[in-house]
Scaffold this active site. Structure first.
Site, mmCIF file in Angstrom:
data_model
loop_
_atom_site.group_PDB
_atom_site.id
_atom_site.type_symbol
_atom_site.label_atom_id
_atom_site.label_comp_id
_atom_site.label_asym_id
_atom_site.label_seq_id
_atom_site.Cartn_x
_atom_site.Cartn_y
_atom_site.Cartn_z
ATOM 1 N N GLY A 192 39.829 30.006 57.324
ATOM 2 C CA GLY A 192 40.307 30.320 55.835
ATOM 3 C C GLY A 192 39.155 29.998 55.078
ATOM 4 O O GLY A 192 38.197 29.476 55.332
ATOM 5 N N ALA A 193 39.304 30.426 53.721
ATOM 6 C CA ALA A 193 38.082 30.474 53.033
ATOM 7 C C ALA A 193 37.933 28.729 52.563
ATOM 8 O O ALA A 193 38.792 28.161 52.656
ATOM 9 C CB ALA A 193 38.712 31.333 51.456
ATOM 10 N N PRO A 194 36.737 28.686 51.797
ATOM 11 C CA PRO A 194 36.470 27.286 51.711
ATOM 12 C C PRO A 194 37.551 26.548 50.651
ATOM 13 O O PRO A 194 37.988 27.275 49.901
ATOM 14 C CB PRO A 194 35.080 27.138 50.987
ATOM 15 C CG PRO A 194 34.433 28.492 51.577
ATOM 16 C CD PRO A 194 35.476 29.622 51.718
ATOM 17 N N THR A 196 40.460 25.841 51.235
ATOM 18 C CA THR A 196 42.215 26.362 51.776
ATOM 19 C C THR A 196 42.894 25.045 52.416
ATOM 20 O O THR A 196 44.138 25.279 52.802
ATOM 21 C CB THR A 196 42.290 27.516 52.480
ATOM 22 O OG1 THR A 196 41.379 27.393 53.558
ATOM 23 C CG2 THR A 196 41.929 28.592 51.511
ATOM 24 N N HIS A 414 37.394 44.930 21.123
ATOM 25 C CA HIS A 414 37.190 45.256 22.462
ATOM 26 C C HIS A 414 38.478 44.733 22.963
ATOM 27 O O HIS A 414 39.175 45.321 23.919
ATOM 28 C CB HIS A 414 36.108 44.817 23.056
ATOM 29 C CG HIS A 414 35.800 44.884 24.431
ATOM 30 N ND1 HIS A 414 35.038 45.939 25.018
ATOM 31 C CD2 HIS A 414 36.502 44.482 25.470
ATOM 32 C CE1 HIS A 414 35.058 46.090 26.341
ATOM 33 N NE2 HIS A 414 35.958 44.904 26.757
ATOM 34 N N GLU A 415 38.778 43.248 23.166
ATOM 35 C CA GLU A 415 39.851 42.504 23.617
ATOM 36 C C GLU A 415 40.937 42.931 23.249
ATOM 37 O O GLU A 415 41.980 43.181 24.130
ATOM 38 C CB GLU A 415 39.446 41.088 23.471
ATOM 39 C CG GLU A 415 38.238 40.538 24.000
ATOM 40 C CD GLU A 415 37.995 40.753 25.346
ATOM 41 O OE1 GLU A 415 38.841 41.009 26.004
ATOM 42 O OE2 GLU A 415 36.638 40.861 25.838
ATOM 43 N N HIS A 418 42.015 46.044 25.056
ATOM 44 C CA HIS A 418 42.717 45.868 26.401
ATOM 45 C C HIS A 418 44.079 45.365 26.155
ATOM 46 O O HIS A 418 45.171 45.856 26.882
ATOM 47 C CB HIS A 418 42.002 44.791 27.282
ATOM 48 C CG HIS A 418 40.578 44.910 27.550
ATOM 49 N ND1 HIS A 418 40.354 45.989 28.266
ATOM 50 C CD2 HIS A 418 39.399 44.430 27.404
ATOM 51 C CE1 HIS A 418 38.977 45.989 28.738
ATOM 52 N NE2 HIS A 418 38.495 45.109 28.203
ATOM 53 N N ASP A 490 34.178 45.933 32.868
ATOM 54 C CA ASP A 490 35.168 46.651 32.698
ATOM 55 C C ASP A 490 35.027 47.930 33.404
ATOM 56 O O ASP A 490 35.921 48.347 34.500
ATOM 57 C CB ASP A 490 35.746 46.865 31.245
ATOM 58 C CG ASP A 490 35.996 45.903 30.701
ATOM 59 O OD1 ASP A 490 36.295 44.728 31.231
ATOM 60 O OD2 ASP A 490 35.981 45.798 29.273
HETATM 61 P P1 ADP Z 1 38.353 23.193 53.830
HETATM 62 O O1 ADP Z 1 38.227 22.077 54.826
HETATM 63 O O2 ADP Z 1 39.442 24.330 54.145
HETATM 64 O O3 ADP Z 1 37.298 23.830 53.041
HETATM 65 P P2 ADP Z 1 39.515 20.801 52.548
HETATM 66 O O4 ADP Z 1 40.863 20.633 53.736
HETATM 67 O O5 ADP Z 1 38.406 20.098 52.557
HETATM 68 O O6 ADP Z 1 39.242 22.403 52.536
HETATM 69 O O7 ADP Z 1 40.303 20.812 51.054
HETATM 70 C C1 ADP Z 1 39.617 20.155 50.019
HETATM 71 C C2 ADP Z 1 40.721 19.431 49.449
HETATM 72 O O8 ADP Z 1 41.476 20.489 48.529
HETATM 73 C C3 ADP Z 1 41.591 18.580 50.034
HETATM 74 O O9 ADP Z 1 41.199 17.223 50.339
HETATM 75 C C4 ADP Z 1 42.883 18.637 49.402
HETATM 76 O O10 ADP Z 1 42.955 17.530 48.384
HETATM 77 C C5 ADP Z 1 42.960 19.906 48.736
HETATM 78 N N1 ADP Z 1 43.795 20.970 49.270
HETATM 79 C C6 ADP Z 1 43.149 22.070 49.690
HETATM 80 N N2 ADP Z 1 44.210 22.692 50.297
HETATM 81 C C7 ADP Z 1 45.468 21.946 50.134
HETATM 82 C C8 ADP Z 1 46.809 22.359 50.324
HETATM 83 N N3 ADP Z 1 47.236 23.425 51.024
HETATM 84 N N4 ADP Z 1 47.882 21.360 49.970
HETATM 85 C C9 ADP Z 1 47.102 20.189 49.256
HETATM 86 N N5 ADP Z 1 45.978 20.093 49.151
HETATM 87 C C10 ADP Z 1 45.068 21.051 49.295
HETATM 88 ZN ZN ZN Z 2 36.612 44.388 28.438
#
Ligand code: ADP
Ligand code: ZN
Ligand code: MG
Length: 594
Positions: A192-194, A196, A414-415, A418, A490
């Site tokens: 998963g993305a950082p 998550t 502009h805004e 939109h 845009d």
């Molecule tokens: P990763 O390892 O995926 O990069 P982490 O587990 O280190 O992410 O998440 C960093 C912090 O973000 C966690 O310590 C927590 O506090 C918060 N966090 C991330 N995802 C969740 C989640 N699903 N539920 C609750 N807290 C979360």
């Molecule tokens: Zn715009």
């Protein structure tokens, strides 16, 4: 033995051996090498005090106490001559001096010396290893017992939790599964993305199952000496095997688990060794041993395929960015110890933060708390949460950037362009906020948020979206008969959408097919590679289609702006005065301007 005493011992040994090596040379150097005839003369003149005969080497002392050495013929008169002069004679076996010394000093000692140096180097490497081997005793103790994190602390990843519950069950009652002959996966890969929550979730598994948890991060291996990573892997598996059932957690496994031989600047030996050791350990342990290896990565695309083979990390769990409900739950978890004011509705905050990860949301609440503290407030209000969300999204508000009145007017039109089109088109998301305050790189922004997260988007929704994106530019055109560079982003997004309609969604005259093949990791939100699978003519046709979509949308945007010009001007006026419009203010602005 502690390191200091050990190194004193080592260097002591080095010096001792050095002395032993050079001592014999020193000894022979003292004696003067003389010729045989000279030696005979010395005897004749009665200058010799004592003589030692060892084979053909004769050495001895003169009366003035100086030493000498000579090669002598074993001629029969030597001994009688010496006796005649009353010289003291000693006889030694040739082994004890002469070539024996030569042998020892020139071959044995150097060998011993270099052998010792070699041994010393090995020791050094091993002492690093033994640091890894003593891993269980030193800082990285098994973390069980200390882990209080449970699944309740992780929100918004219900599917992943469901899968992981099975693992927890197994760690708690392995017999139940084994009785039925069920084989439990050895390895589990969290992707998963950082931010998550991969690390968090792995710890929660250990917390739930209440088993020893051996944790190590990929980056720990890479900074070590060669061979240490592999030794660490071995050590951690040994430890874990002693305390089954247990969990081994390897965070950021991509640091070691890259494609072998794919590193920049040739293969990275250390990493390869570590990876190989990991594979060996995972293949080696008996499936009856209740160890589960959990690994986490945000780059599954670069992992060595060997890691993903059956019997290794064959279970893969993807952690998506949380959806609306997930975000609300995560916010609730992290808001627990923060006093929120009555005007705060976390549901609204969740709606305002699509694309935020758990870590972003935690960060948001923290920023809000800091803002509230800075303003000497006792509680966190909606205001702080809004500001914090904007900060996390686009960097802190740049209050210092000066905008001229003229620029401000252009940005406002502009805004509002939109926003007005959003309001008037049937398939558009409701406008949440319009602002002409610069934020991050954007000069102003209009925030339209869906009421729910969407997984399917219809053709008319995309068309409306493009029209809204072009609305800013359209508004500038009609109001000032001149355009600015402000619409750059845009236009980029509009073009992107139009291209996707043609090449990915099959929403154009070119028919229901895709153009170009992509390898993508969806949750990373990025395309890894694109391959062109069509010819030049088709490429032209695609360009044509994209252009016609943009043109149609642009025309529509201009029409809407032109037929609602009065309203546009009124709202722009209000926006220039208030700088930011949201919630009730925004509603009122639209109502009064009609
Ligand atoms: P990763 O390892 O995926 O990069 P982490 O587990 O280190 O992410 O998440 C960093 C912090 O973000 C966690 O310590 C927590 O506090 C918060 N966090 C991330 N995802 C969740 C989640 N699903 N539920 C609750 N807290 C979360
Ligand atoms: Zn715009
Ligand atoms: Mg992590």
């Amino acid at each position: 033995m502690n390191i200091n005493r050990r190194s004193v011992f080592f260097w002591g040994m080095v010096i001792l051996l050095g002395v032993m090596m050079f001592a014999p040379l020193y000894k022979t150097d003292q004696a003067k090498e003389i010729s045989f005839s000279n030696f005979l003369n010395l005897i004749e003149t009665g200058k010799v005090k004592e003589v030692t005969i060892a084979g053909e080497i004769v050495s001895g002392k003169l009366k003035d106490n100086s030493l000498f050495r000579a090669r002598a013929l074993n001629y029969p008169n030597l001994v009688p001559n010496l006796r005649e002069k009353g010289i003291d004679i000693k006889v030694e076996s040739p082994m004890e001096s002469g070539w024996a010394w030569a042998l020892i000093s020139q071959i044995v000692f150097p060998l011993a010396f270099f052998g010792f140096l070699w041994w010393l180097l090995l020791r050094q490497a091993q002492s690093a290893n033994s640091a890894a081997l003593s891993f269980g005793k030193s800082p990285a103790k098994p973390l069980s017992g200390k882990i209080k994190i449970t699944f309740a602390d992780v929100a918004g990843v219900d599917e992943a939790k469901e899968e992981l519950k099975e693992i927890v069950d197994f760690l708690k009652t392995p017999e139940k599964f084994q009785k039925l002959g069920a084989k439990i996966p050895k390895g589990l890969l969290l992707m998963g993305a950082p931010g998550t929550g991969k690390t968090l979730l792995a710890r929660a598994i250990a917390g739930e199952a209440d088993v020893p948890f051996f944790s190590i991060s990929g980056s720990d291996f890479v900074e070590m000496f060669v061979g240490v990573g592999a030794a660490r892997v071995r050590a951690i598996f040994q430890q874990a095997k002693k305390q089954t059932p247990s969990i081994i957690f390897m965070d950021e496994i991509d640091a070691v688990g890259r494609h072998r031989g794919a590193g920049l600047g040739g293969g990275h030996d250390e990493r390869e060794q570590t990876l190989n050791q990991l594979l060996v350990e995972m293949d080696g342990f008996d499936p009856k041993i209740n160890i589960i290896v959990i690994a986490a990565t945000n780059r599954p695309d670069i992992l060595d395929p060997a890691l993903l083979r059956p019997g290794r990390f064959d279970r893969q769990v993807v952690l998506d960015k949380p959806d609306l409900r997930g975000r609300e739950e995560i916010l609730k978890i992290h808001a627990k110890n923060k006093p929120l004011a009555k005007d705060v509705d976390l549901k609204v905050v969740a709606r305002r933060t699509p694309g935020f990860t758990g870590a972003d949301l935690e960060n948001l609440l923290n920023e809000a708390a800091i803002l509230a503290a800075r303003a000497d407030k006792k509680e966190i209000f909606k205001e702080e949460l809004e500001e914090a969300a904007d900060r996390v999204m686009a960097g802190p508000e740049k209050k210092s950037r000066v905008i001229s009145e003229k620029e401000k007017k252009i940005i406002a039109f502009h805004e509002v362009g939109h926003a007005l089109i959003s309001k008037l088109l049937p398939n558009a998301d409701p406008v949440h906020k319009i602002s002409i305050l610069p934020r991050g790189l954007a000069l102003g922004y209009t925030l339209a948020l869906p009421l729910q997260d969407k997984y399917l988007v219809s053709k008319s929704e995309i068309i409306d979206q493009i029209t809204i994106l072009l609305g800013g530019r359209a508004s500038e055109e009609t109001e000032f008969s001149e355009v600015t560079s402000g619409a750059h982003n845009d236009l980029e997004r509009a073009t992107e959408l139009a291209k996707k309609m043609v090449t990915e969604y099959g929403m154009s005259k070119l028919g229901a097919r895709t153009f170009g093949r992509k390898d993508r990791q969806i949750f990373l939100g990025r395309d890894i590679a694109e391959m062109k699978d069509y010819g030049e003519q088709t490429a032209d046709a695609i360009d044509c289609e994209v252009k016609s979509i943009i043109d149609v949308c642009h025309k529509k945007a201009v029409e809407i702006i032109n037929s609602n010009k009065a309203q546009l001007e009124k709202i722009a006026g209000i926006l220039m005065e208030k700088e930011t419009l949201e919630g009730e203010d925004l509603e009122n602005a639209f109502k009064t301007s009609q």
